[in-house]
Motif scaffolding. Structure first.
Motif, short mmCIF file in Angstrom:
data_model
loop_
_atom_site.label_atom_id
_atom_site.label_comp_id
_atom_site.label_asym_id
_atom_site.label_seq_id
_atom_site.Cartn_x
_atom_site.Cartn_y
_atom_site.Cartn_z
N LYS A 144 0.85 -1.19 0.00
CA LYS A 144 0.00 0.00 0.00
C LYS A 144 0.89 1.24 0.00
CE LYS A 144 -3.86 -2.42 0.67
NZ LYS A 144 -5.01 -2.46 -0.28
N GLY A 253 -7.61 10.91 3.50
CA GLY A 253 -8.72 10.25 2.84
C GLY A 253 -8.25 9.22 1.82
N ALA A 254 -7.20 9.58 1.07
CA ALA A 254 -6.64 8.65 0.08
C ALA A 254 -6.02 7.44 0.77
CB ALA A 254 -5.60 9.37 -0.77
N ASP A 256 -6.85 6.15 3.67
CA ASP A 256 -7.95 5.32 4.16
C ASP A 256 -8.56 4.48 3.02
OD1 ASP A 256 -9.87 4.65 6.37
OD2 ASP A 256 -11.30 5.56 4.99
N TYR A 257 -8.72 5.10 1.86
CA TYR A 257 -9.30 4.39 0.70
C TYR A 257 -8.39 3.25 0.26
CZ TYR A 257 -11.52 3.65 -3.82
OH TYR A 257 -12.16 3.08 -4.91
N LYS A 260 -8.40 0.28 2.63
CA LYS A 260 -9.65 -0.48 2.73
C LYS A 260 -10.03 -1.23 1.47
CE LYS A 260 -11.89 2.33 6.31
NZ LYS A 260 -13.01 3.26 6.62
N HIS A 261 -9.36 -0.92 0.34
CA HIS A 261 -9.73 -1.52 -0.93
C HIS A 261 -8.57 -2.33 -1.51
CE1 HIS A 261 -12.69 1.73 -0.51
NE2 HIS A 261 -13.46 1.03 -1.31
N VAL A 264 -6.11 -1.37 -6.29
CA VAL A 264 -6.34 0.07 -6.45
C VAL A 264 -5.16 0.71 -7.17
CG1 VAL A 264 -6.62 2.28 -5.25
CG2 VAL A 264 -7.68 0.20 -4.32
N GLU A 266 -5.17 4.65 -8.75
CA GLU A 266 -5.94 5.84 -9.12
C GLU A 266 -5.03 7.05 -9.13
OE1 GLU A 266 -8.98 5.83 -10.09
OE2 GLU A 266 -9.86 3.99 -9.30
N LEU A 318 -14.45 9.62 -4.59
CA LEU A 318 -13.73 8.47 -4.05
C LEU A 318 -13.38 8.61 -2.59
CD1 LEU A 318 -11.23 7.34 -6.86
CD2 LEU A 318 -13.47 6.41 -6.29
N ILE A 319 -12.94 9.78 -2.17
CA ILE A 319 -12.41 9.92 -0.80
C ILE A 319 -13.11 11.00 0.01
CG2 ILE A 319 -10.16 9.05 -1.53
CD1 ILE A 319 -9.10 11.95 -1.32
#
Length: 343
Positions: A144, A253-254, A256-257, A260-261, A264, A266, A318-319
């Motif tokens: 990540k 926010g990014a 966290d995204y 959790k996914h 990814v 993006e 998204l975030i």
């Protein structure tokens, strides 16, 4: 509690992010080379925002000062590594000694004009350094990450606001080319090795702790000292100025995204979606400082973009990204910090 490696963690954005992560109860590994781009004591103050003790400020030897800084860190959950991103052995040592949940990669040589003067150095630090980081992550099983990109990748994009789907194949500076290269490498490591990530295109971040060479900080200092400010072009160039706290909220926010996914990759704009001209920026500083600027009028610089403006619709979706600080409020906050630091 998660453990995050923040490269460039003693810098402007990185130090604010570190504060935010610590306040949320996480561990932070700050990796920063404390390069000679500007006075290393600026970054020391970023890490110790309560003030640089006289015992540290008085030290003239950089290595001695940094060694003492490591004994004065803001939290037991904060680890400082004074390492160059290109030192692969040091990177491997850090990853072997820690269970790192995610990497937030903010470290880079900054500056459009500087990159034109030193293209080989910018390629070595920004591109090769990022590749070494990705390789170290791959070997250590860290899957990540977030990577700081830049609005400069849009070049002379005539479509406004700039969208992540716009072509970015014609960079007009070496700095922009290095940032686009990092985005491409991020995709390659996502495709080949399953390293999830977001490439975050920052739009002219400003606020307290801004680097001393950046326009708002540099202009404020020169206006305050009754010195000429270098005013390039006719003042109509426009930037999407984004307050640092809004950018940190976007980074969180990014993060966290991505955590959790699965699967990814993006690219996201983190901007304010409002343009401010060079003339308006100077006017704002004059108002906040209560002093008039003395302009040294100069021709436009090669590599400078005429305008930047972010379409933040994708980041909203998204975030949940939503910048909240107006330029006027942000400038007042910056000048308040500048005045307190200068007093």
């Amino acid at each position: 509690m998660s453990t995050y490696l923040v490269t460039g963690g003693a810098g402007f954005i990185g130090s604010h992010l570190g504060d935010s992560l610590l306040a949320s109860g996480h561990r932070v590994i700050c990796l920063d080379s404390f390069s000679d781009s500007y006075d290393y004591r600026v970054k020391m103050r970023n890490i110790l925002p309560g003030g640089l003790p006289d015992s540290l400020a008085a030290l003239s030897d950089k290595e001695e000062a940094l060694a003492k800084l490591k004994r004065s860190l803001p939290s037991e959950r904060y680890r400082l590594e004074t390492v160059d991103l290109r030192d692969s052995e040091a990177l491997e040592r850090i990853f072997e000694s820690e269970c790192i949940d995610a990497v937030i990669h903010l470290a880079a040589l900054p500056g459009v004009r500087a990159s034109i003067e030193q293209p080989l150095l910018f390629d070595d630090v920004n591109v090769r350094g990022t590749l070494l980081l990705l390789e170290t992550m791959r070997k250590a099983g860290v899957r990540k990450w977030l990577c700081a990109s830049s609005s400069s990748v849009y070049g002379h994009n005539e479509k406004v606001p700039f969208s992540e789907s716009d072509p970015v194949d014609t960079p007009i500076s070496l700095y922009a080319a290095t940032k686009k290269s990092c985005e491409l490498m991020g995709y390659t490591y996502y495709h080949l090795y399953g390293i999830d990530g977001m490439m975050l295109r920052f739009f002219t971040v400003y606020g307290p702790r801004q680097r001393p060479d950046l326009a708002i900080h540099k202009f404020a200092r020169l206006i305050d000292q009754d010195r000429e400010i270098p005013f390039y072009g006719d003042g109509t160039t426009k930037r999407d100025y984004t307050y640092v706290e809004d950018v940190v909220a976007g980074i969180r926010g990014a993060l966290d995204y991505v955590e959790k996914h699965e699967s990814v990759y993006e690219v996201l704009n983190l901007g304010n979606s409002r343009t401010v001209s060079l003339t308006e920026m100077v006017d704002g500083l004059e108002s906040a400082l209560g002093k008039k600027a003395i302009l040294q009028r100069l021709p436009a610089q090669p590599g400078d973009m005429e305008m930047t403006c972010a379409d933040i619709g994708k980041a909203r979706r998204l975030i949940g990204y939503e910048p909240r600080t107006s330029f006027e409020e942000g400038i007042r906050n910056f000048v308040r910090w500048y005045g307190g630091r200068s007093s």
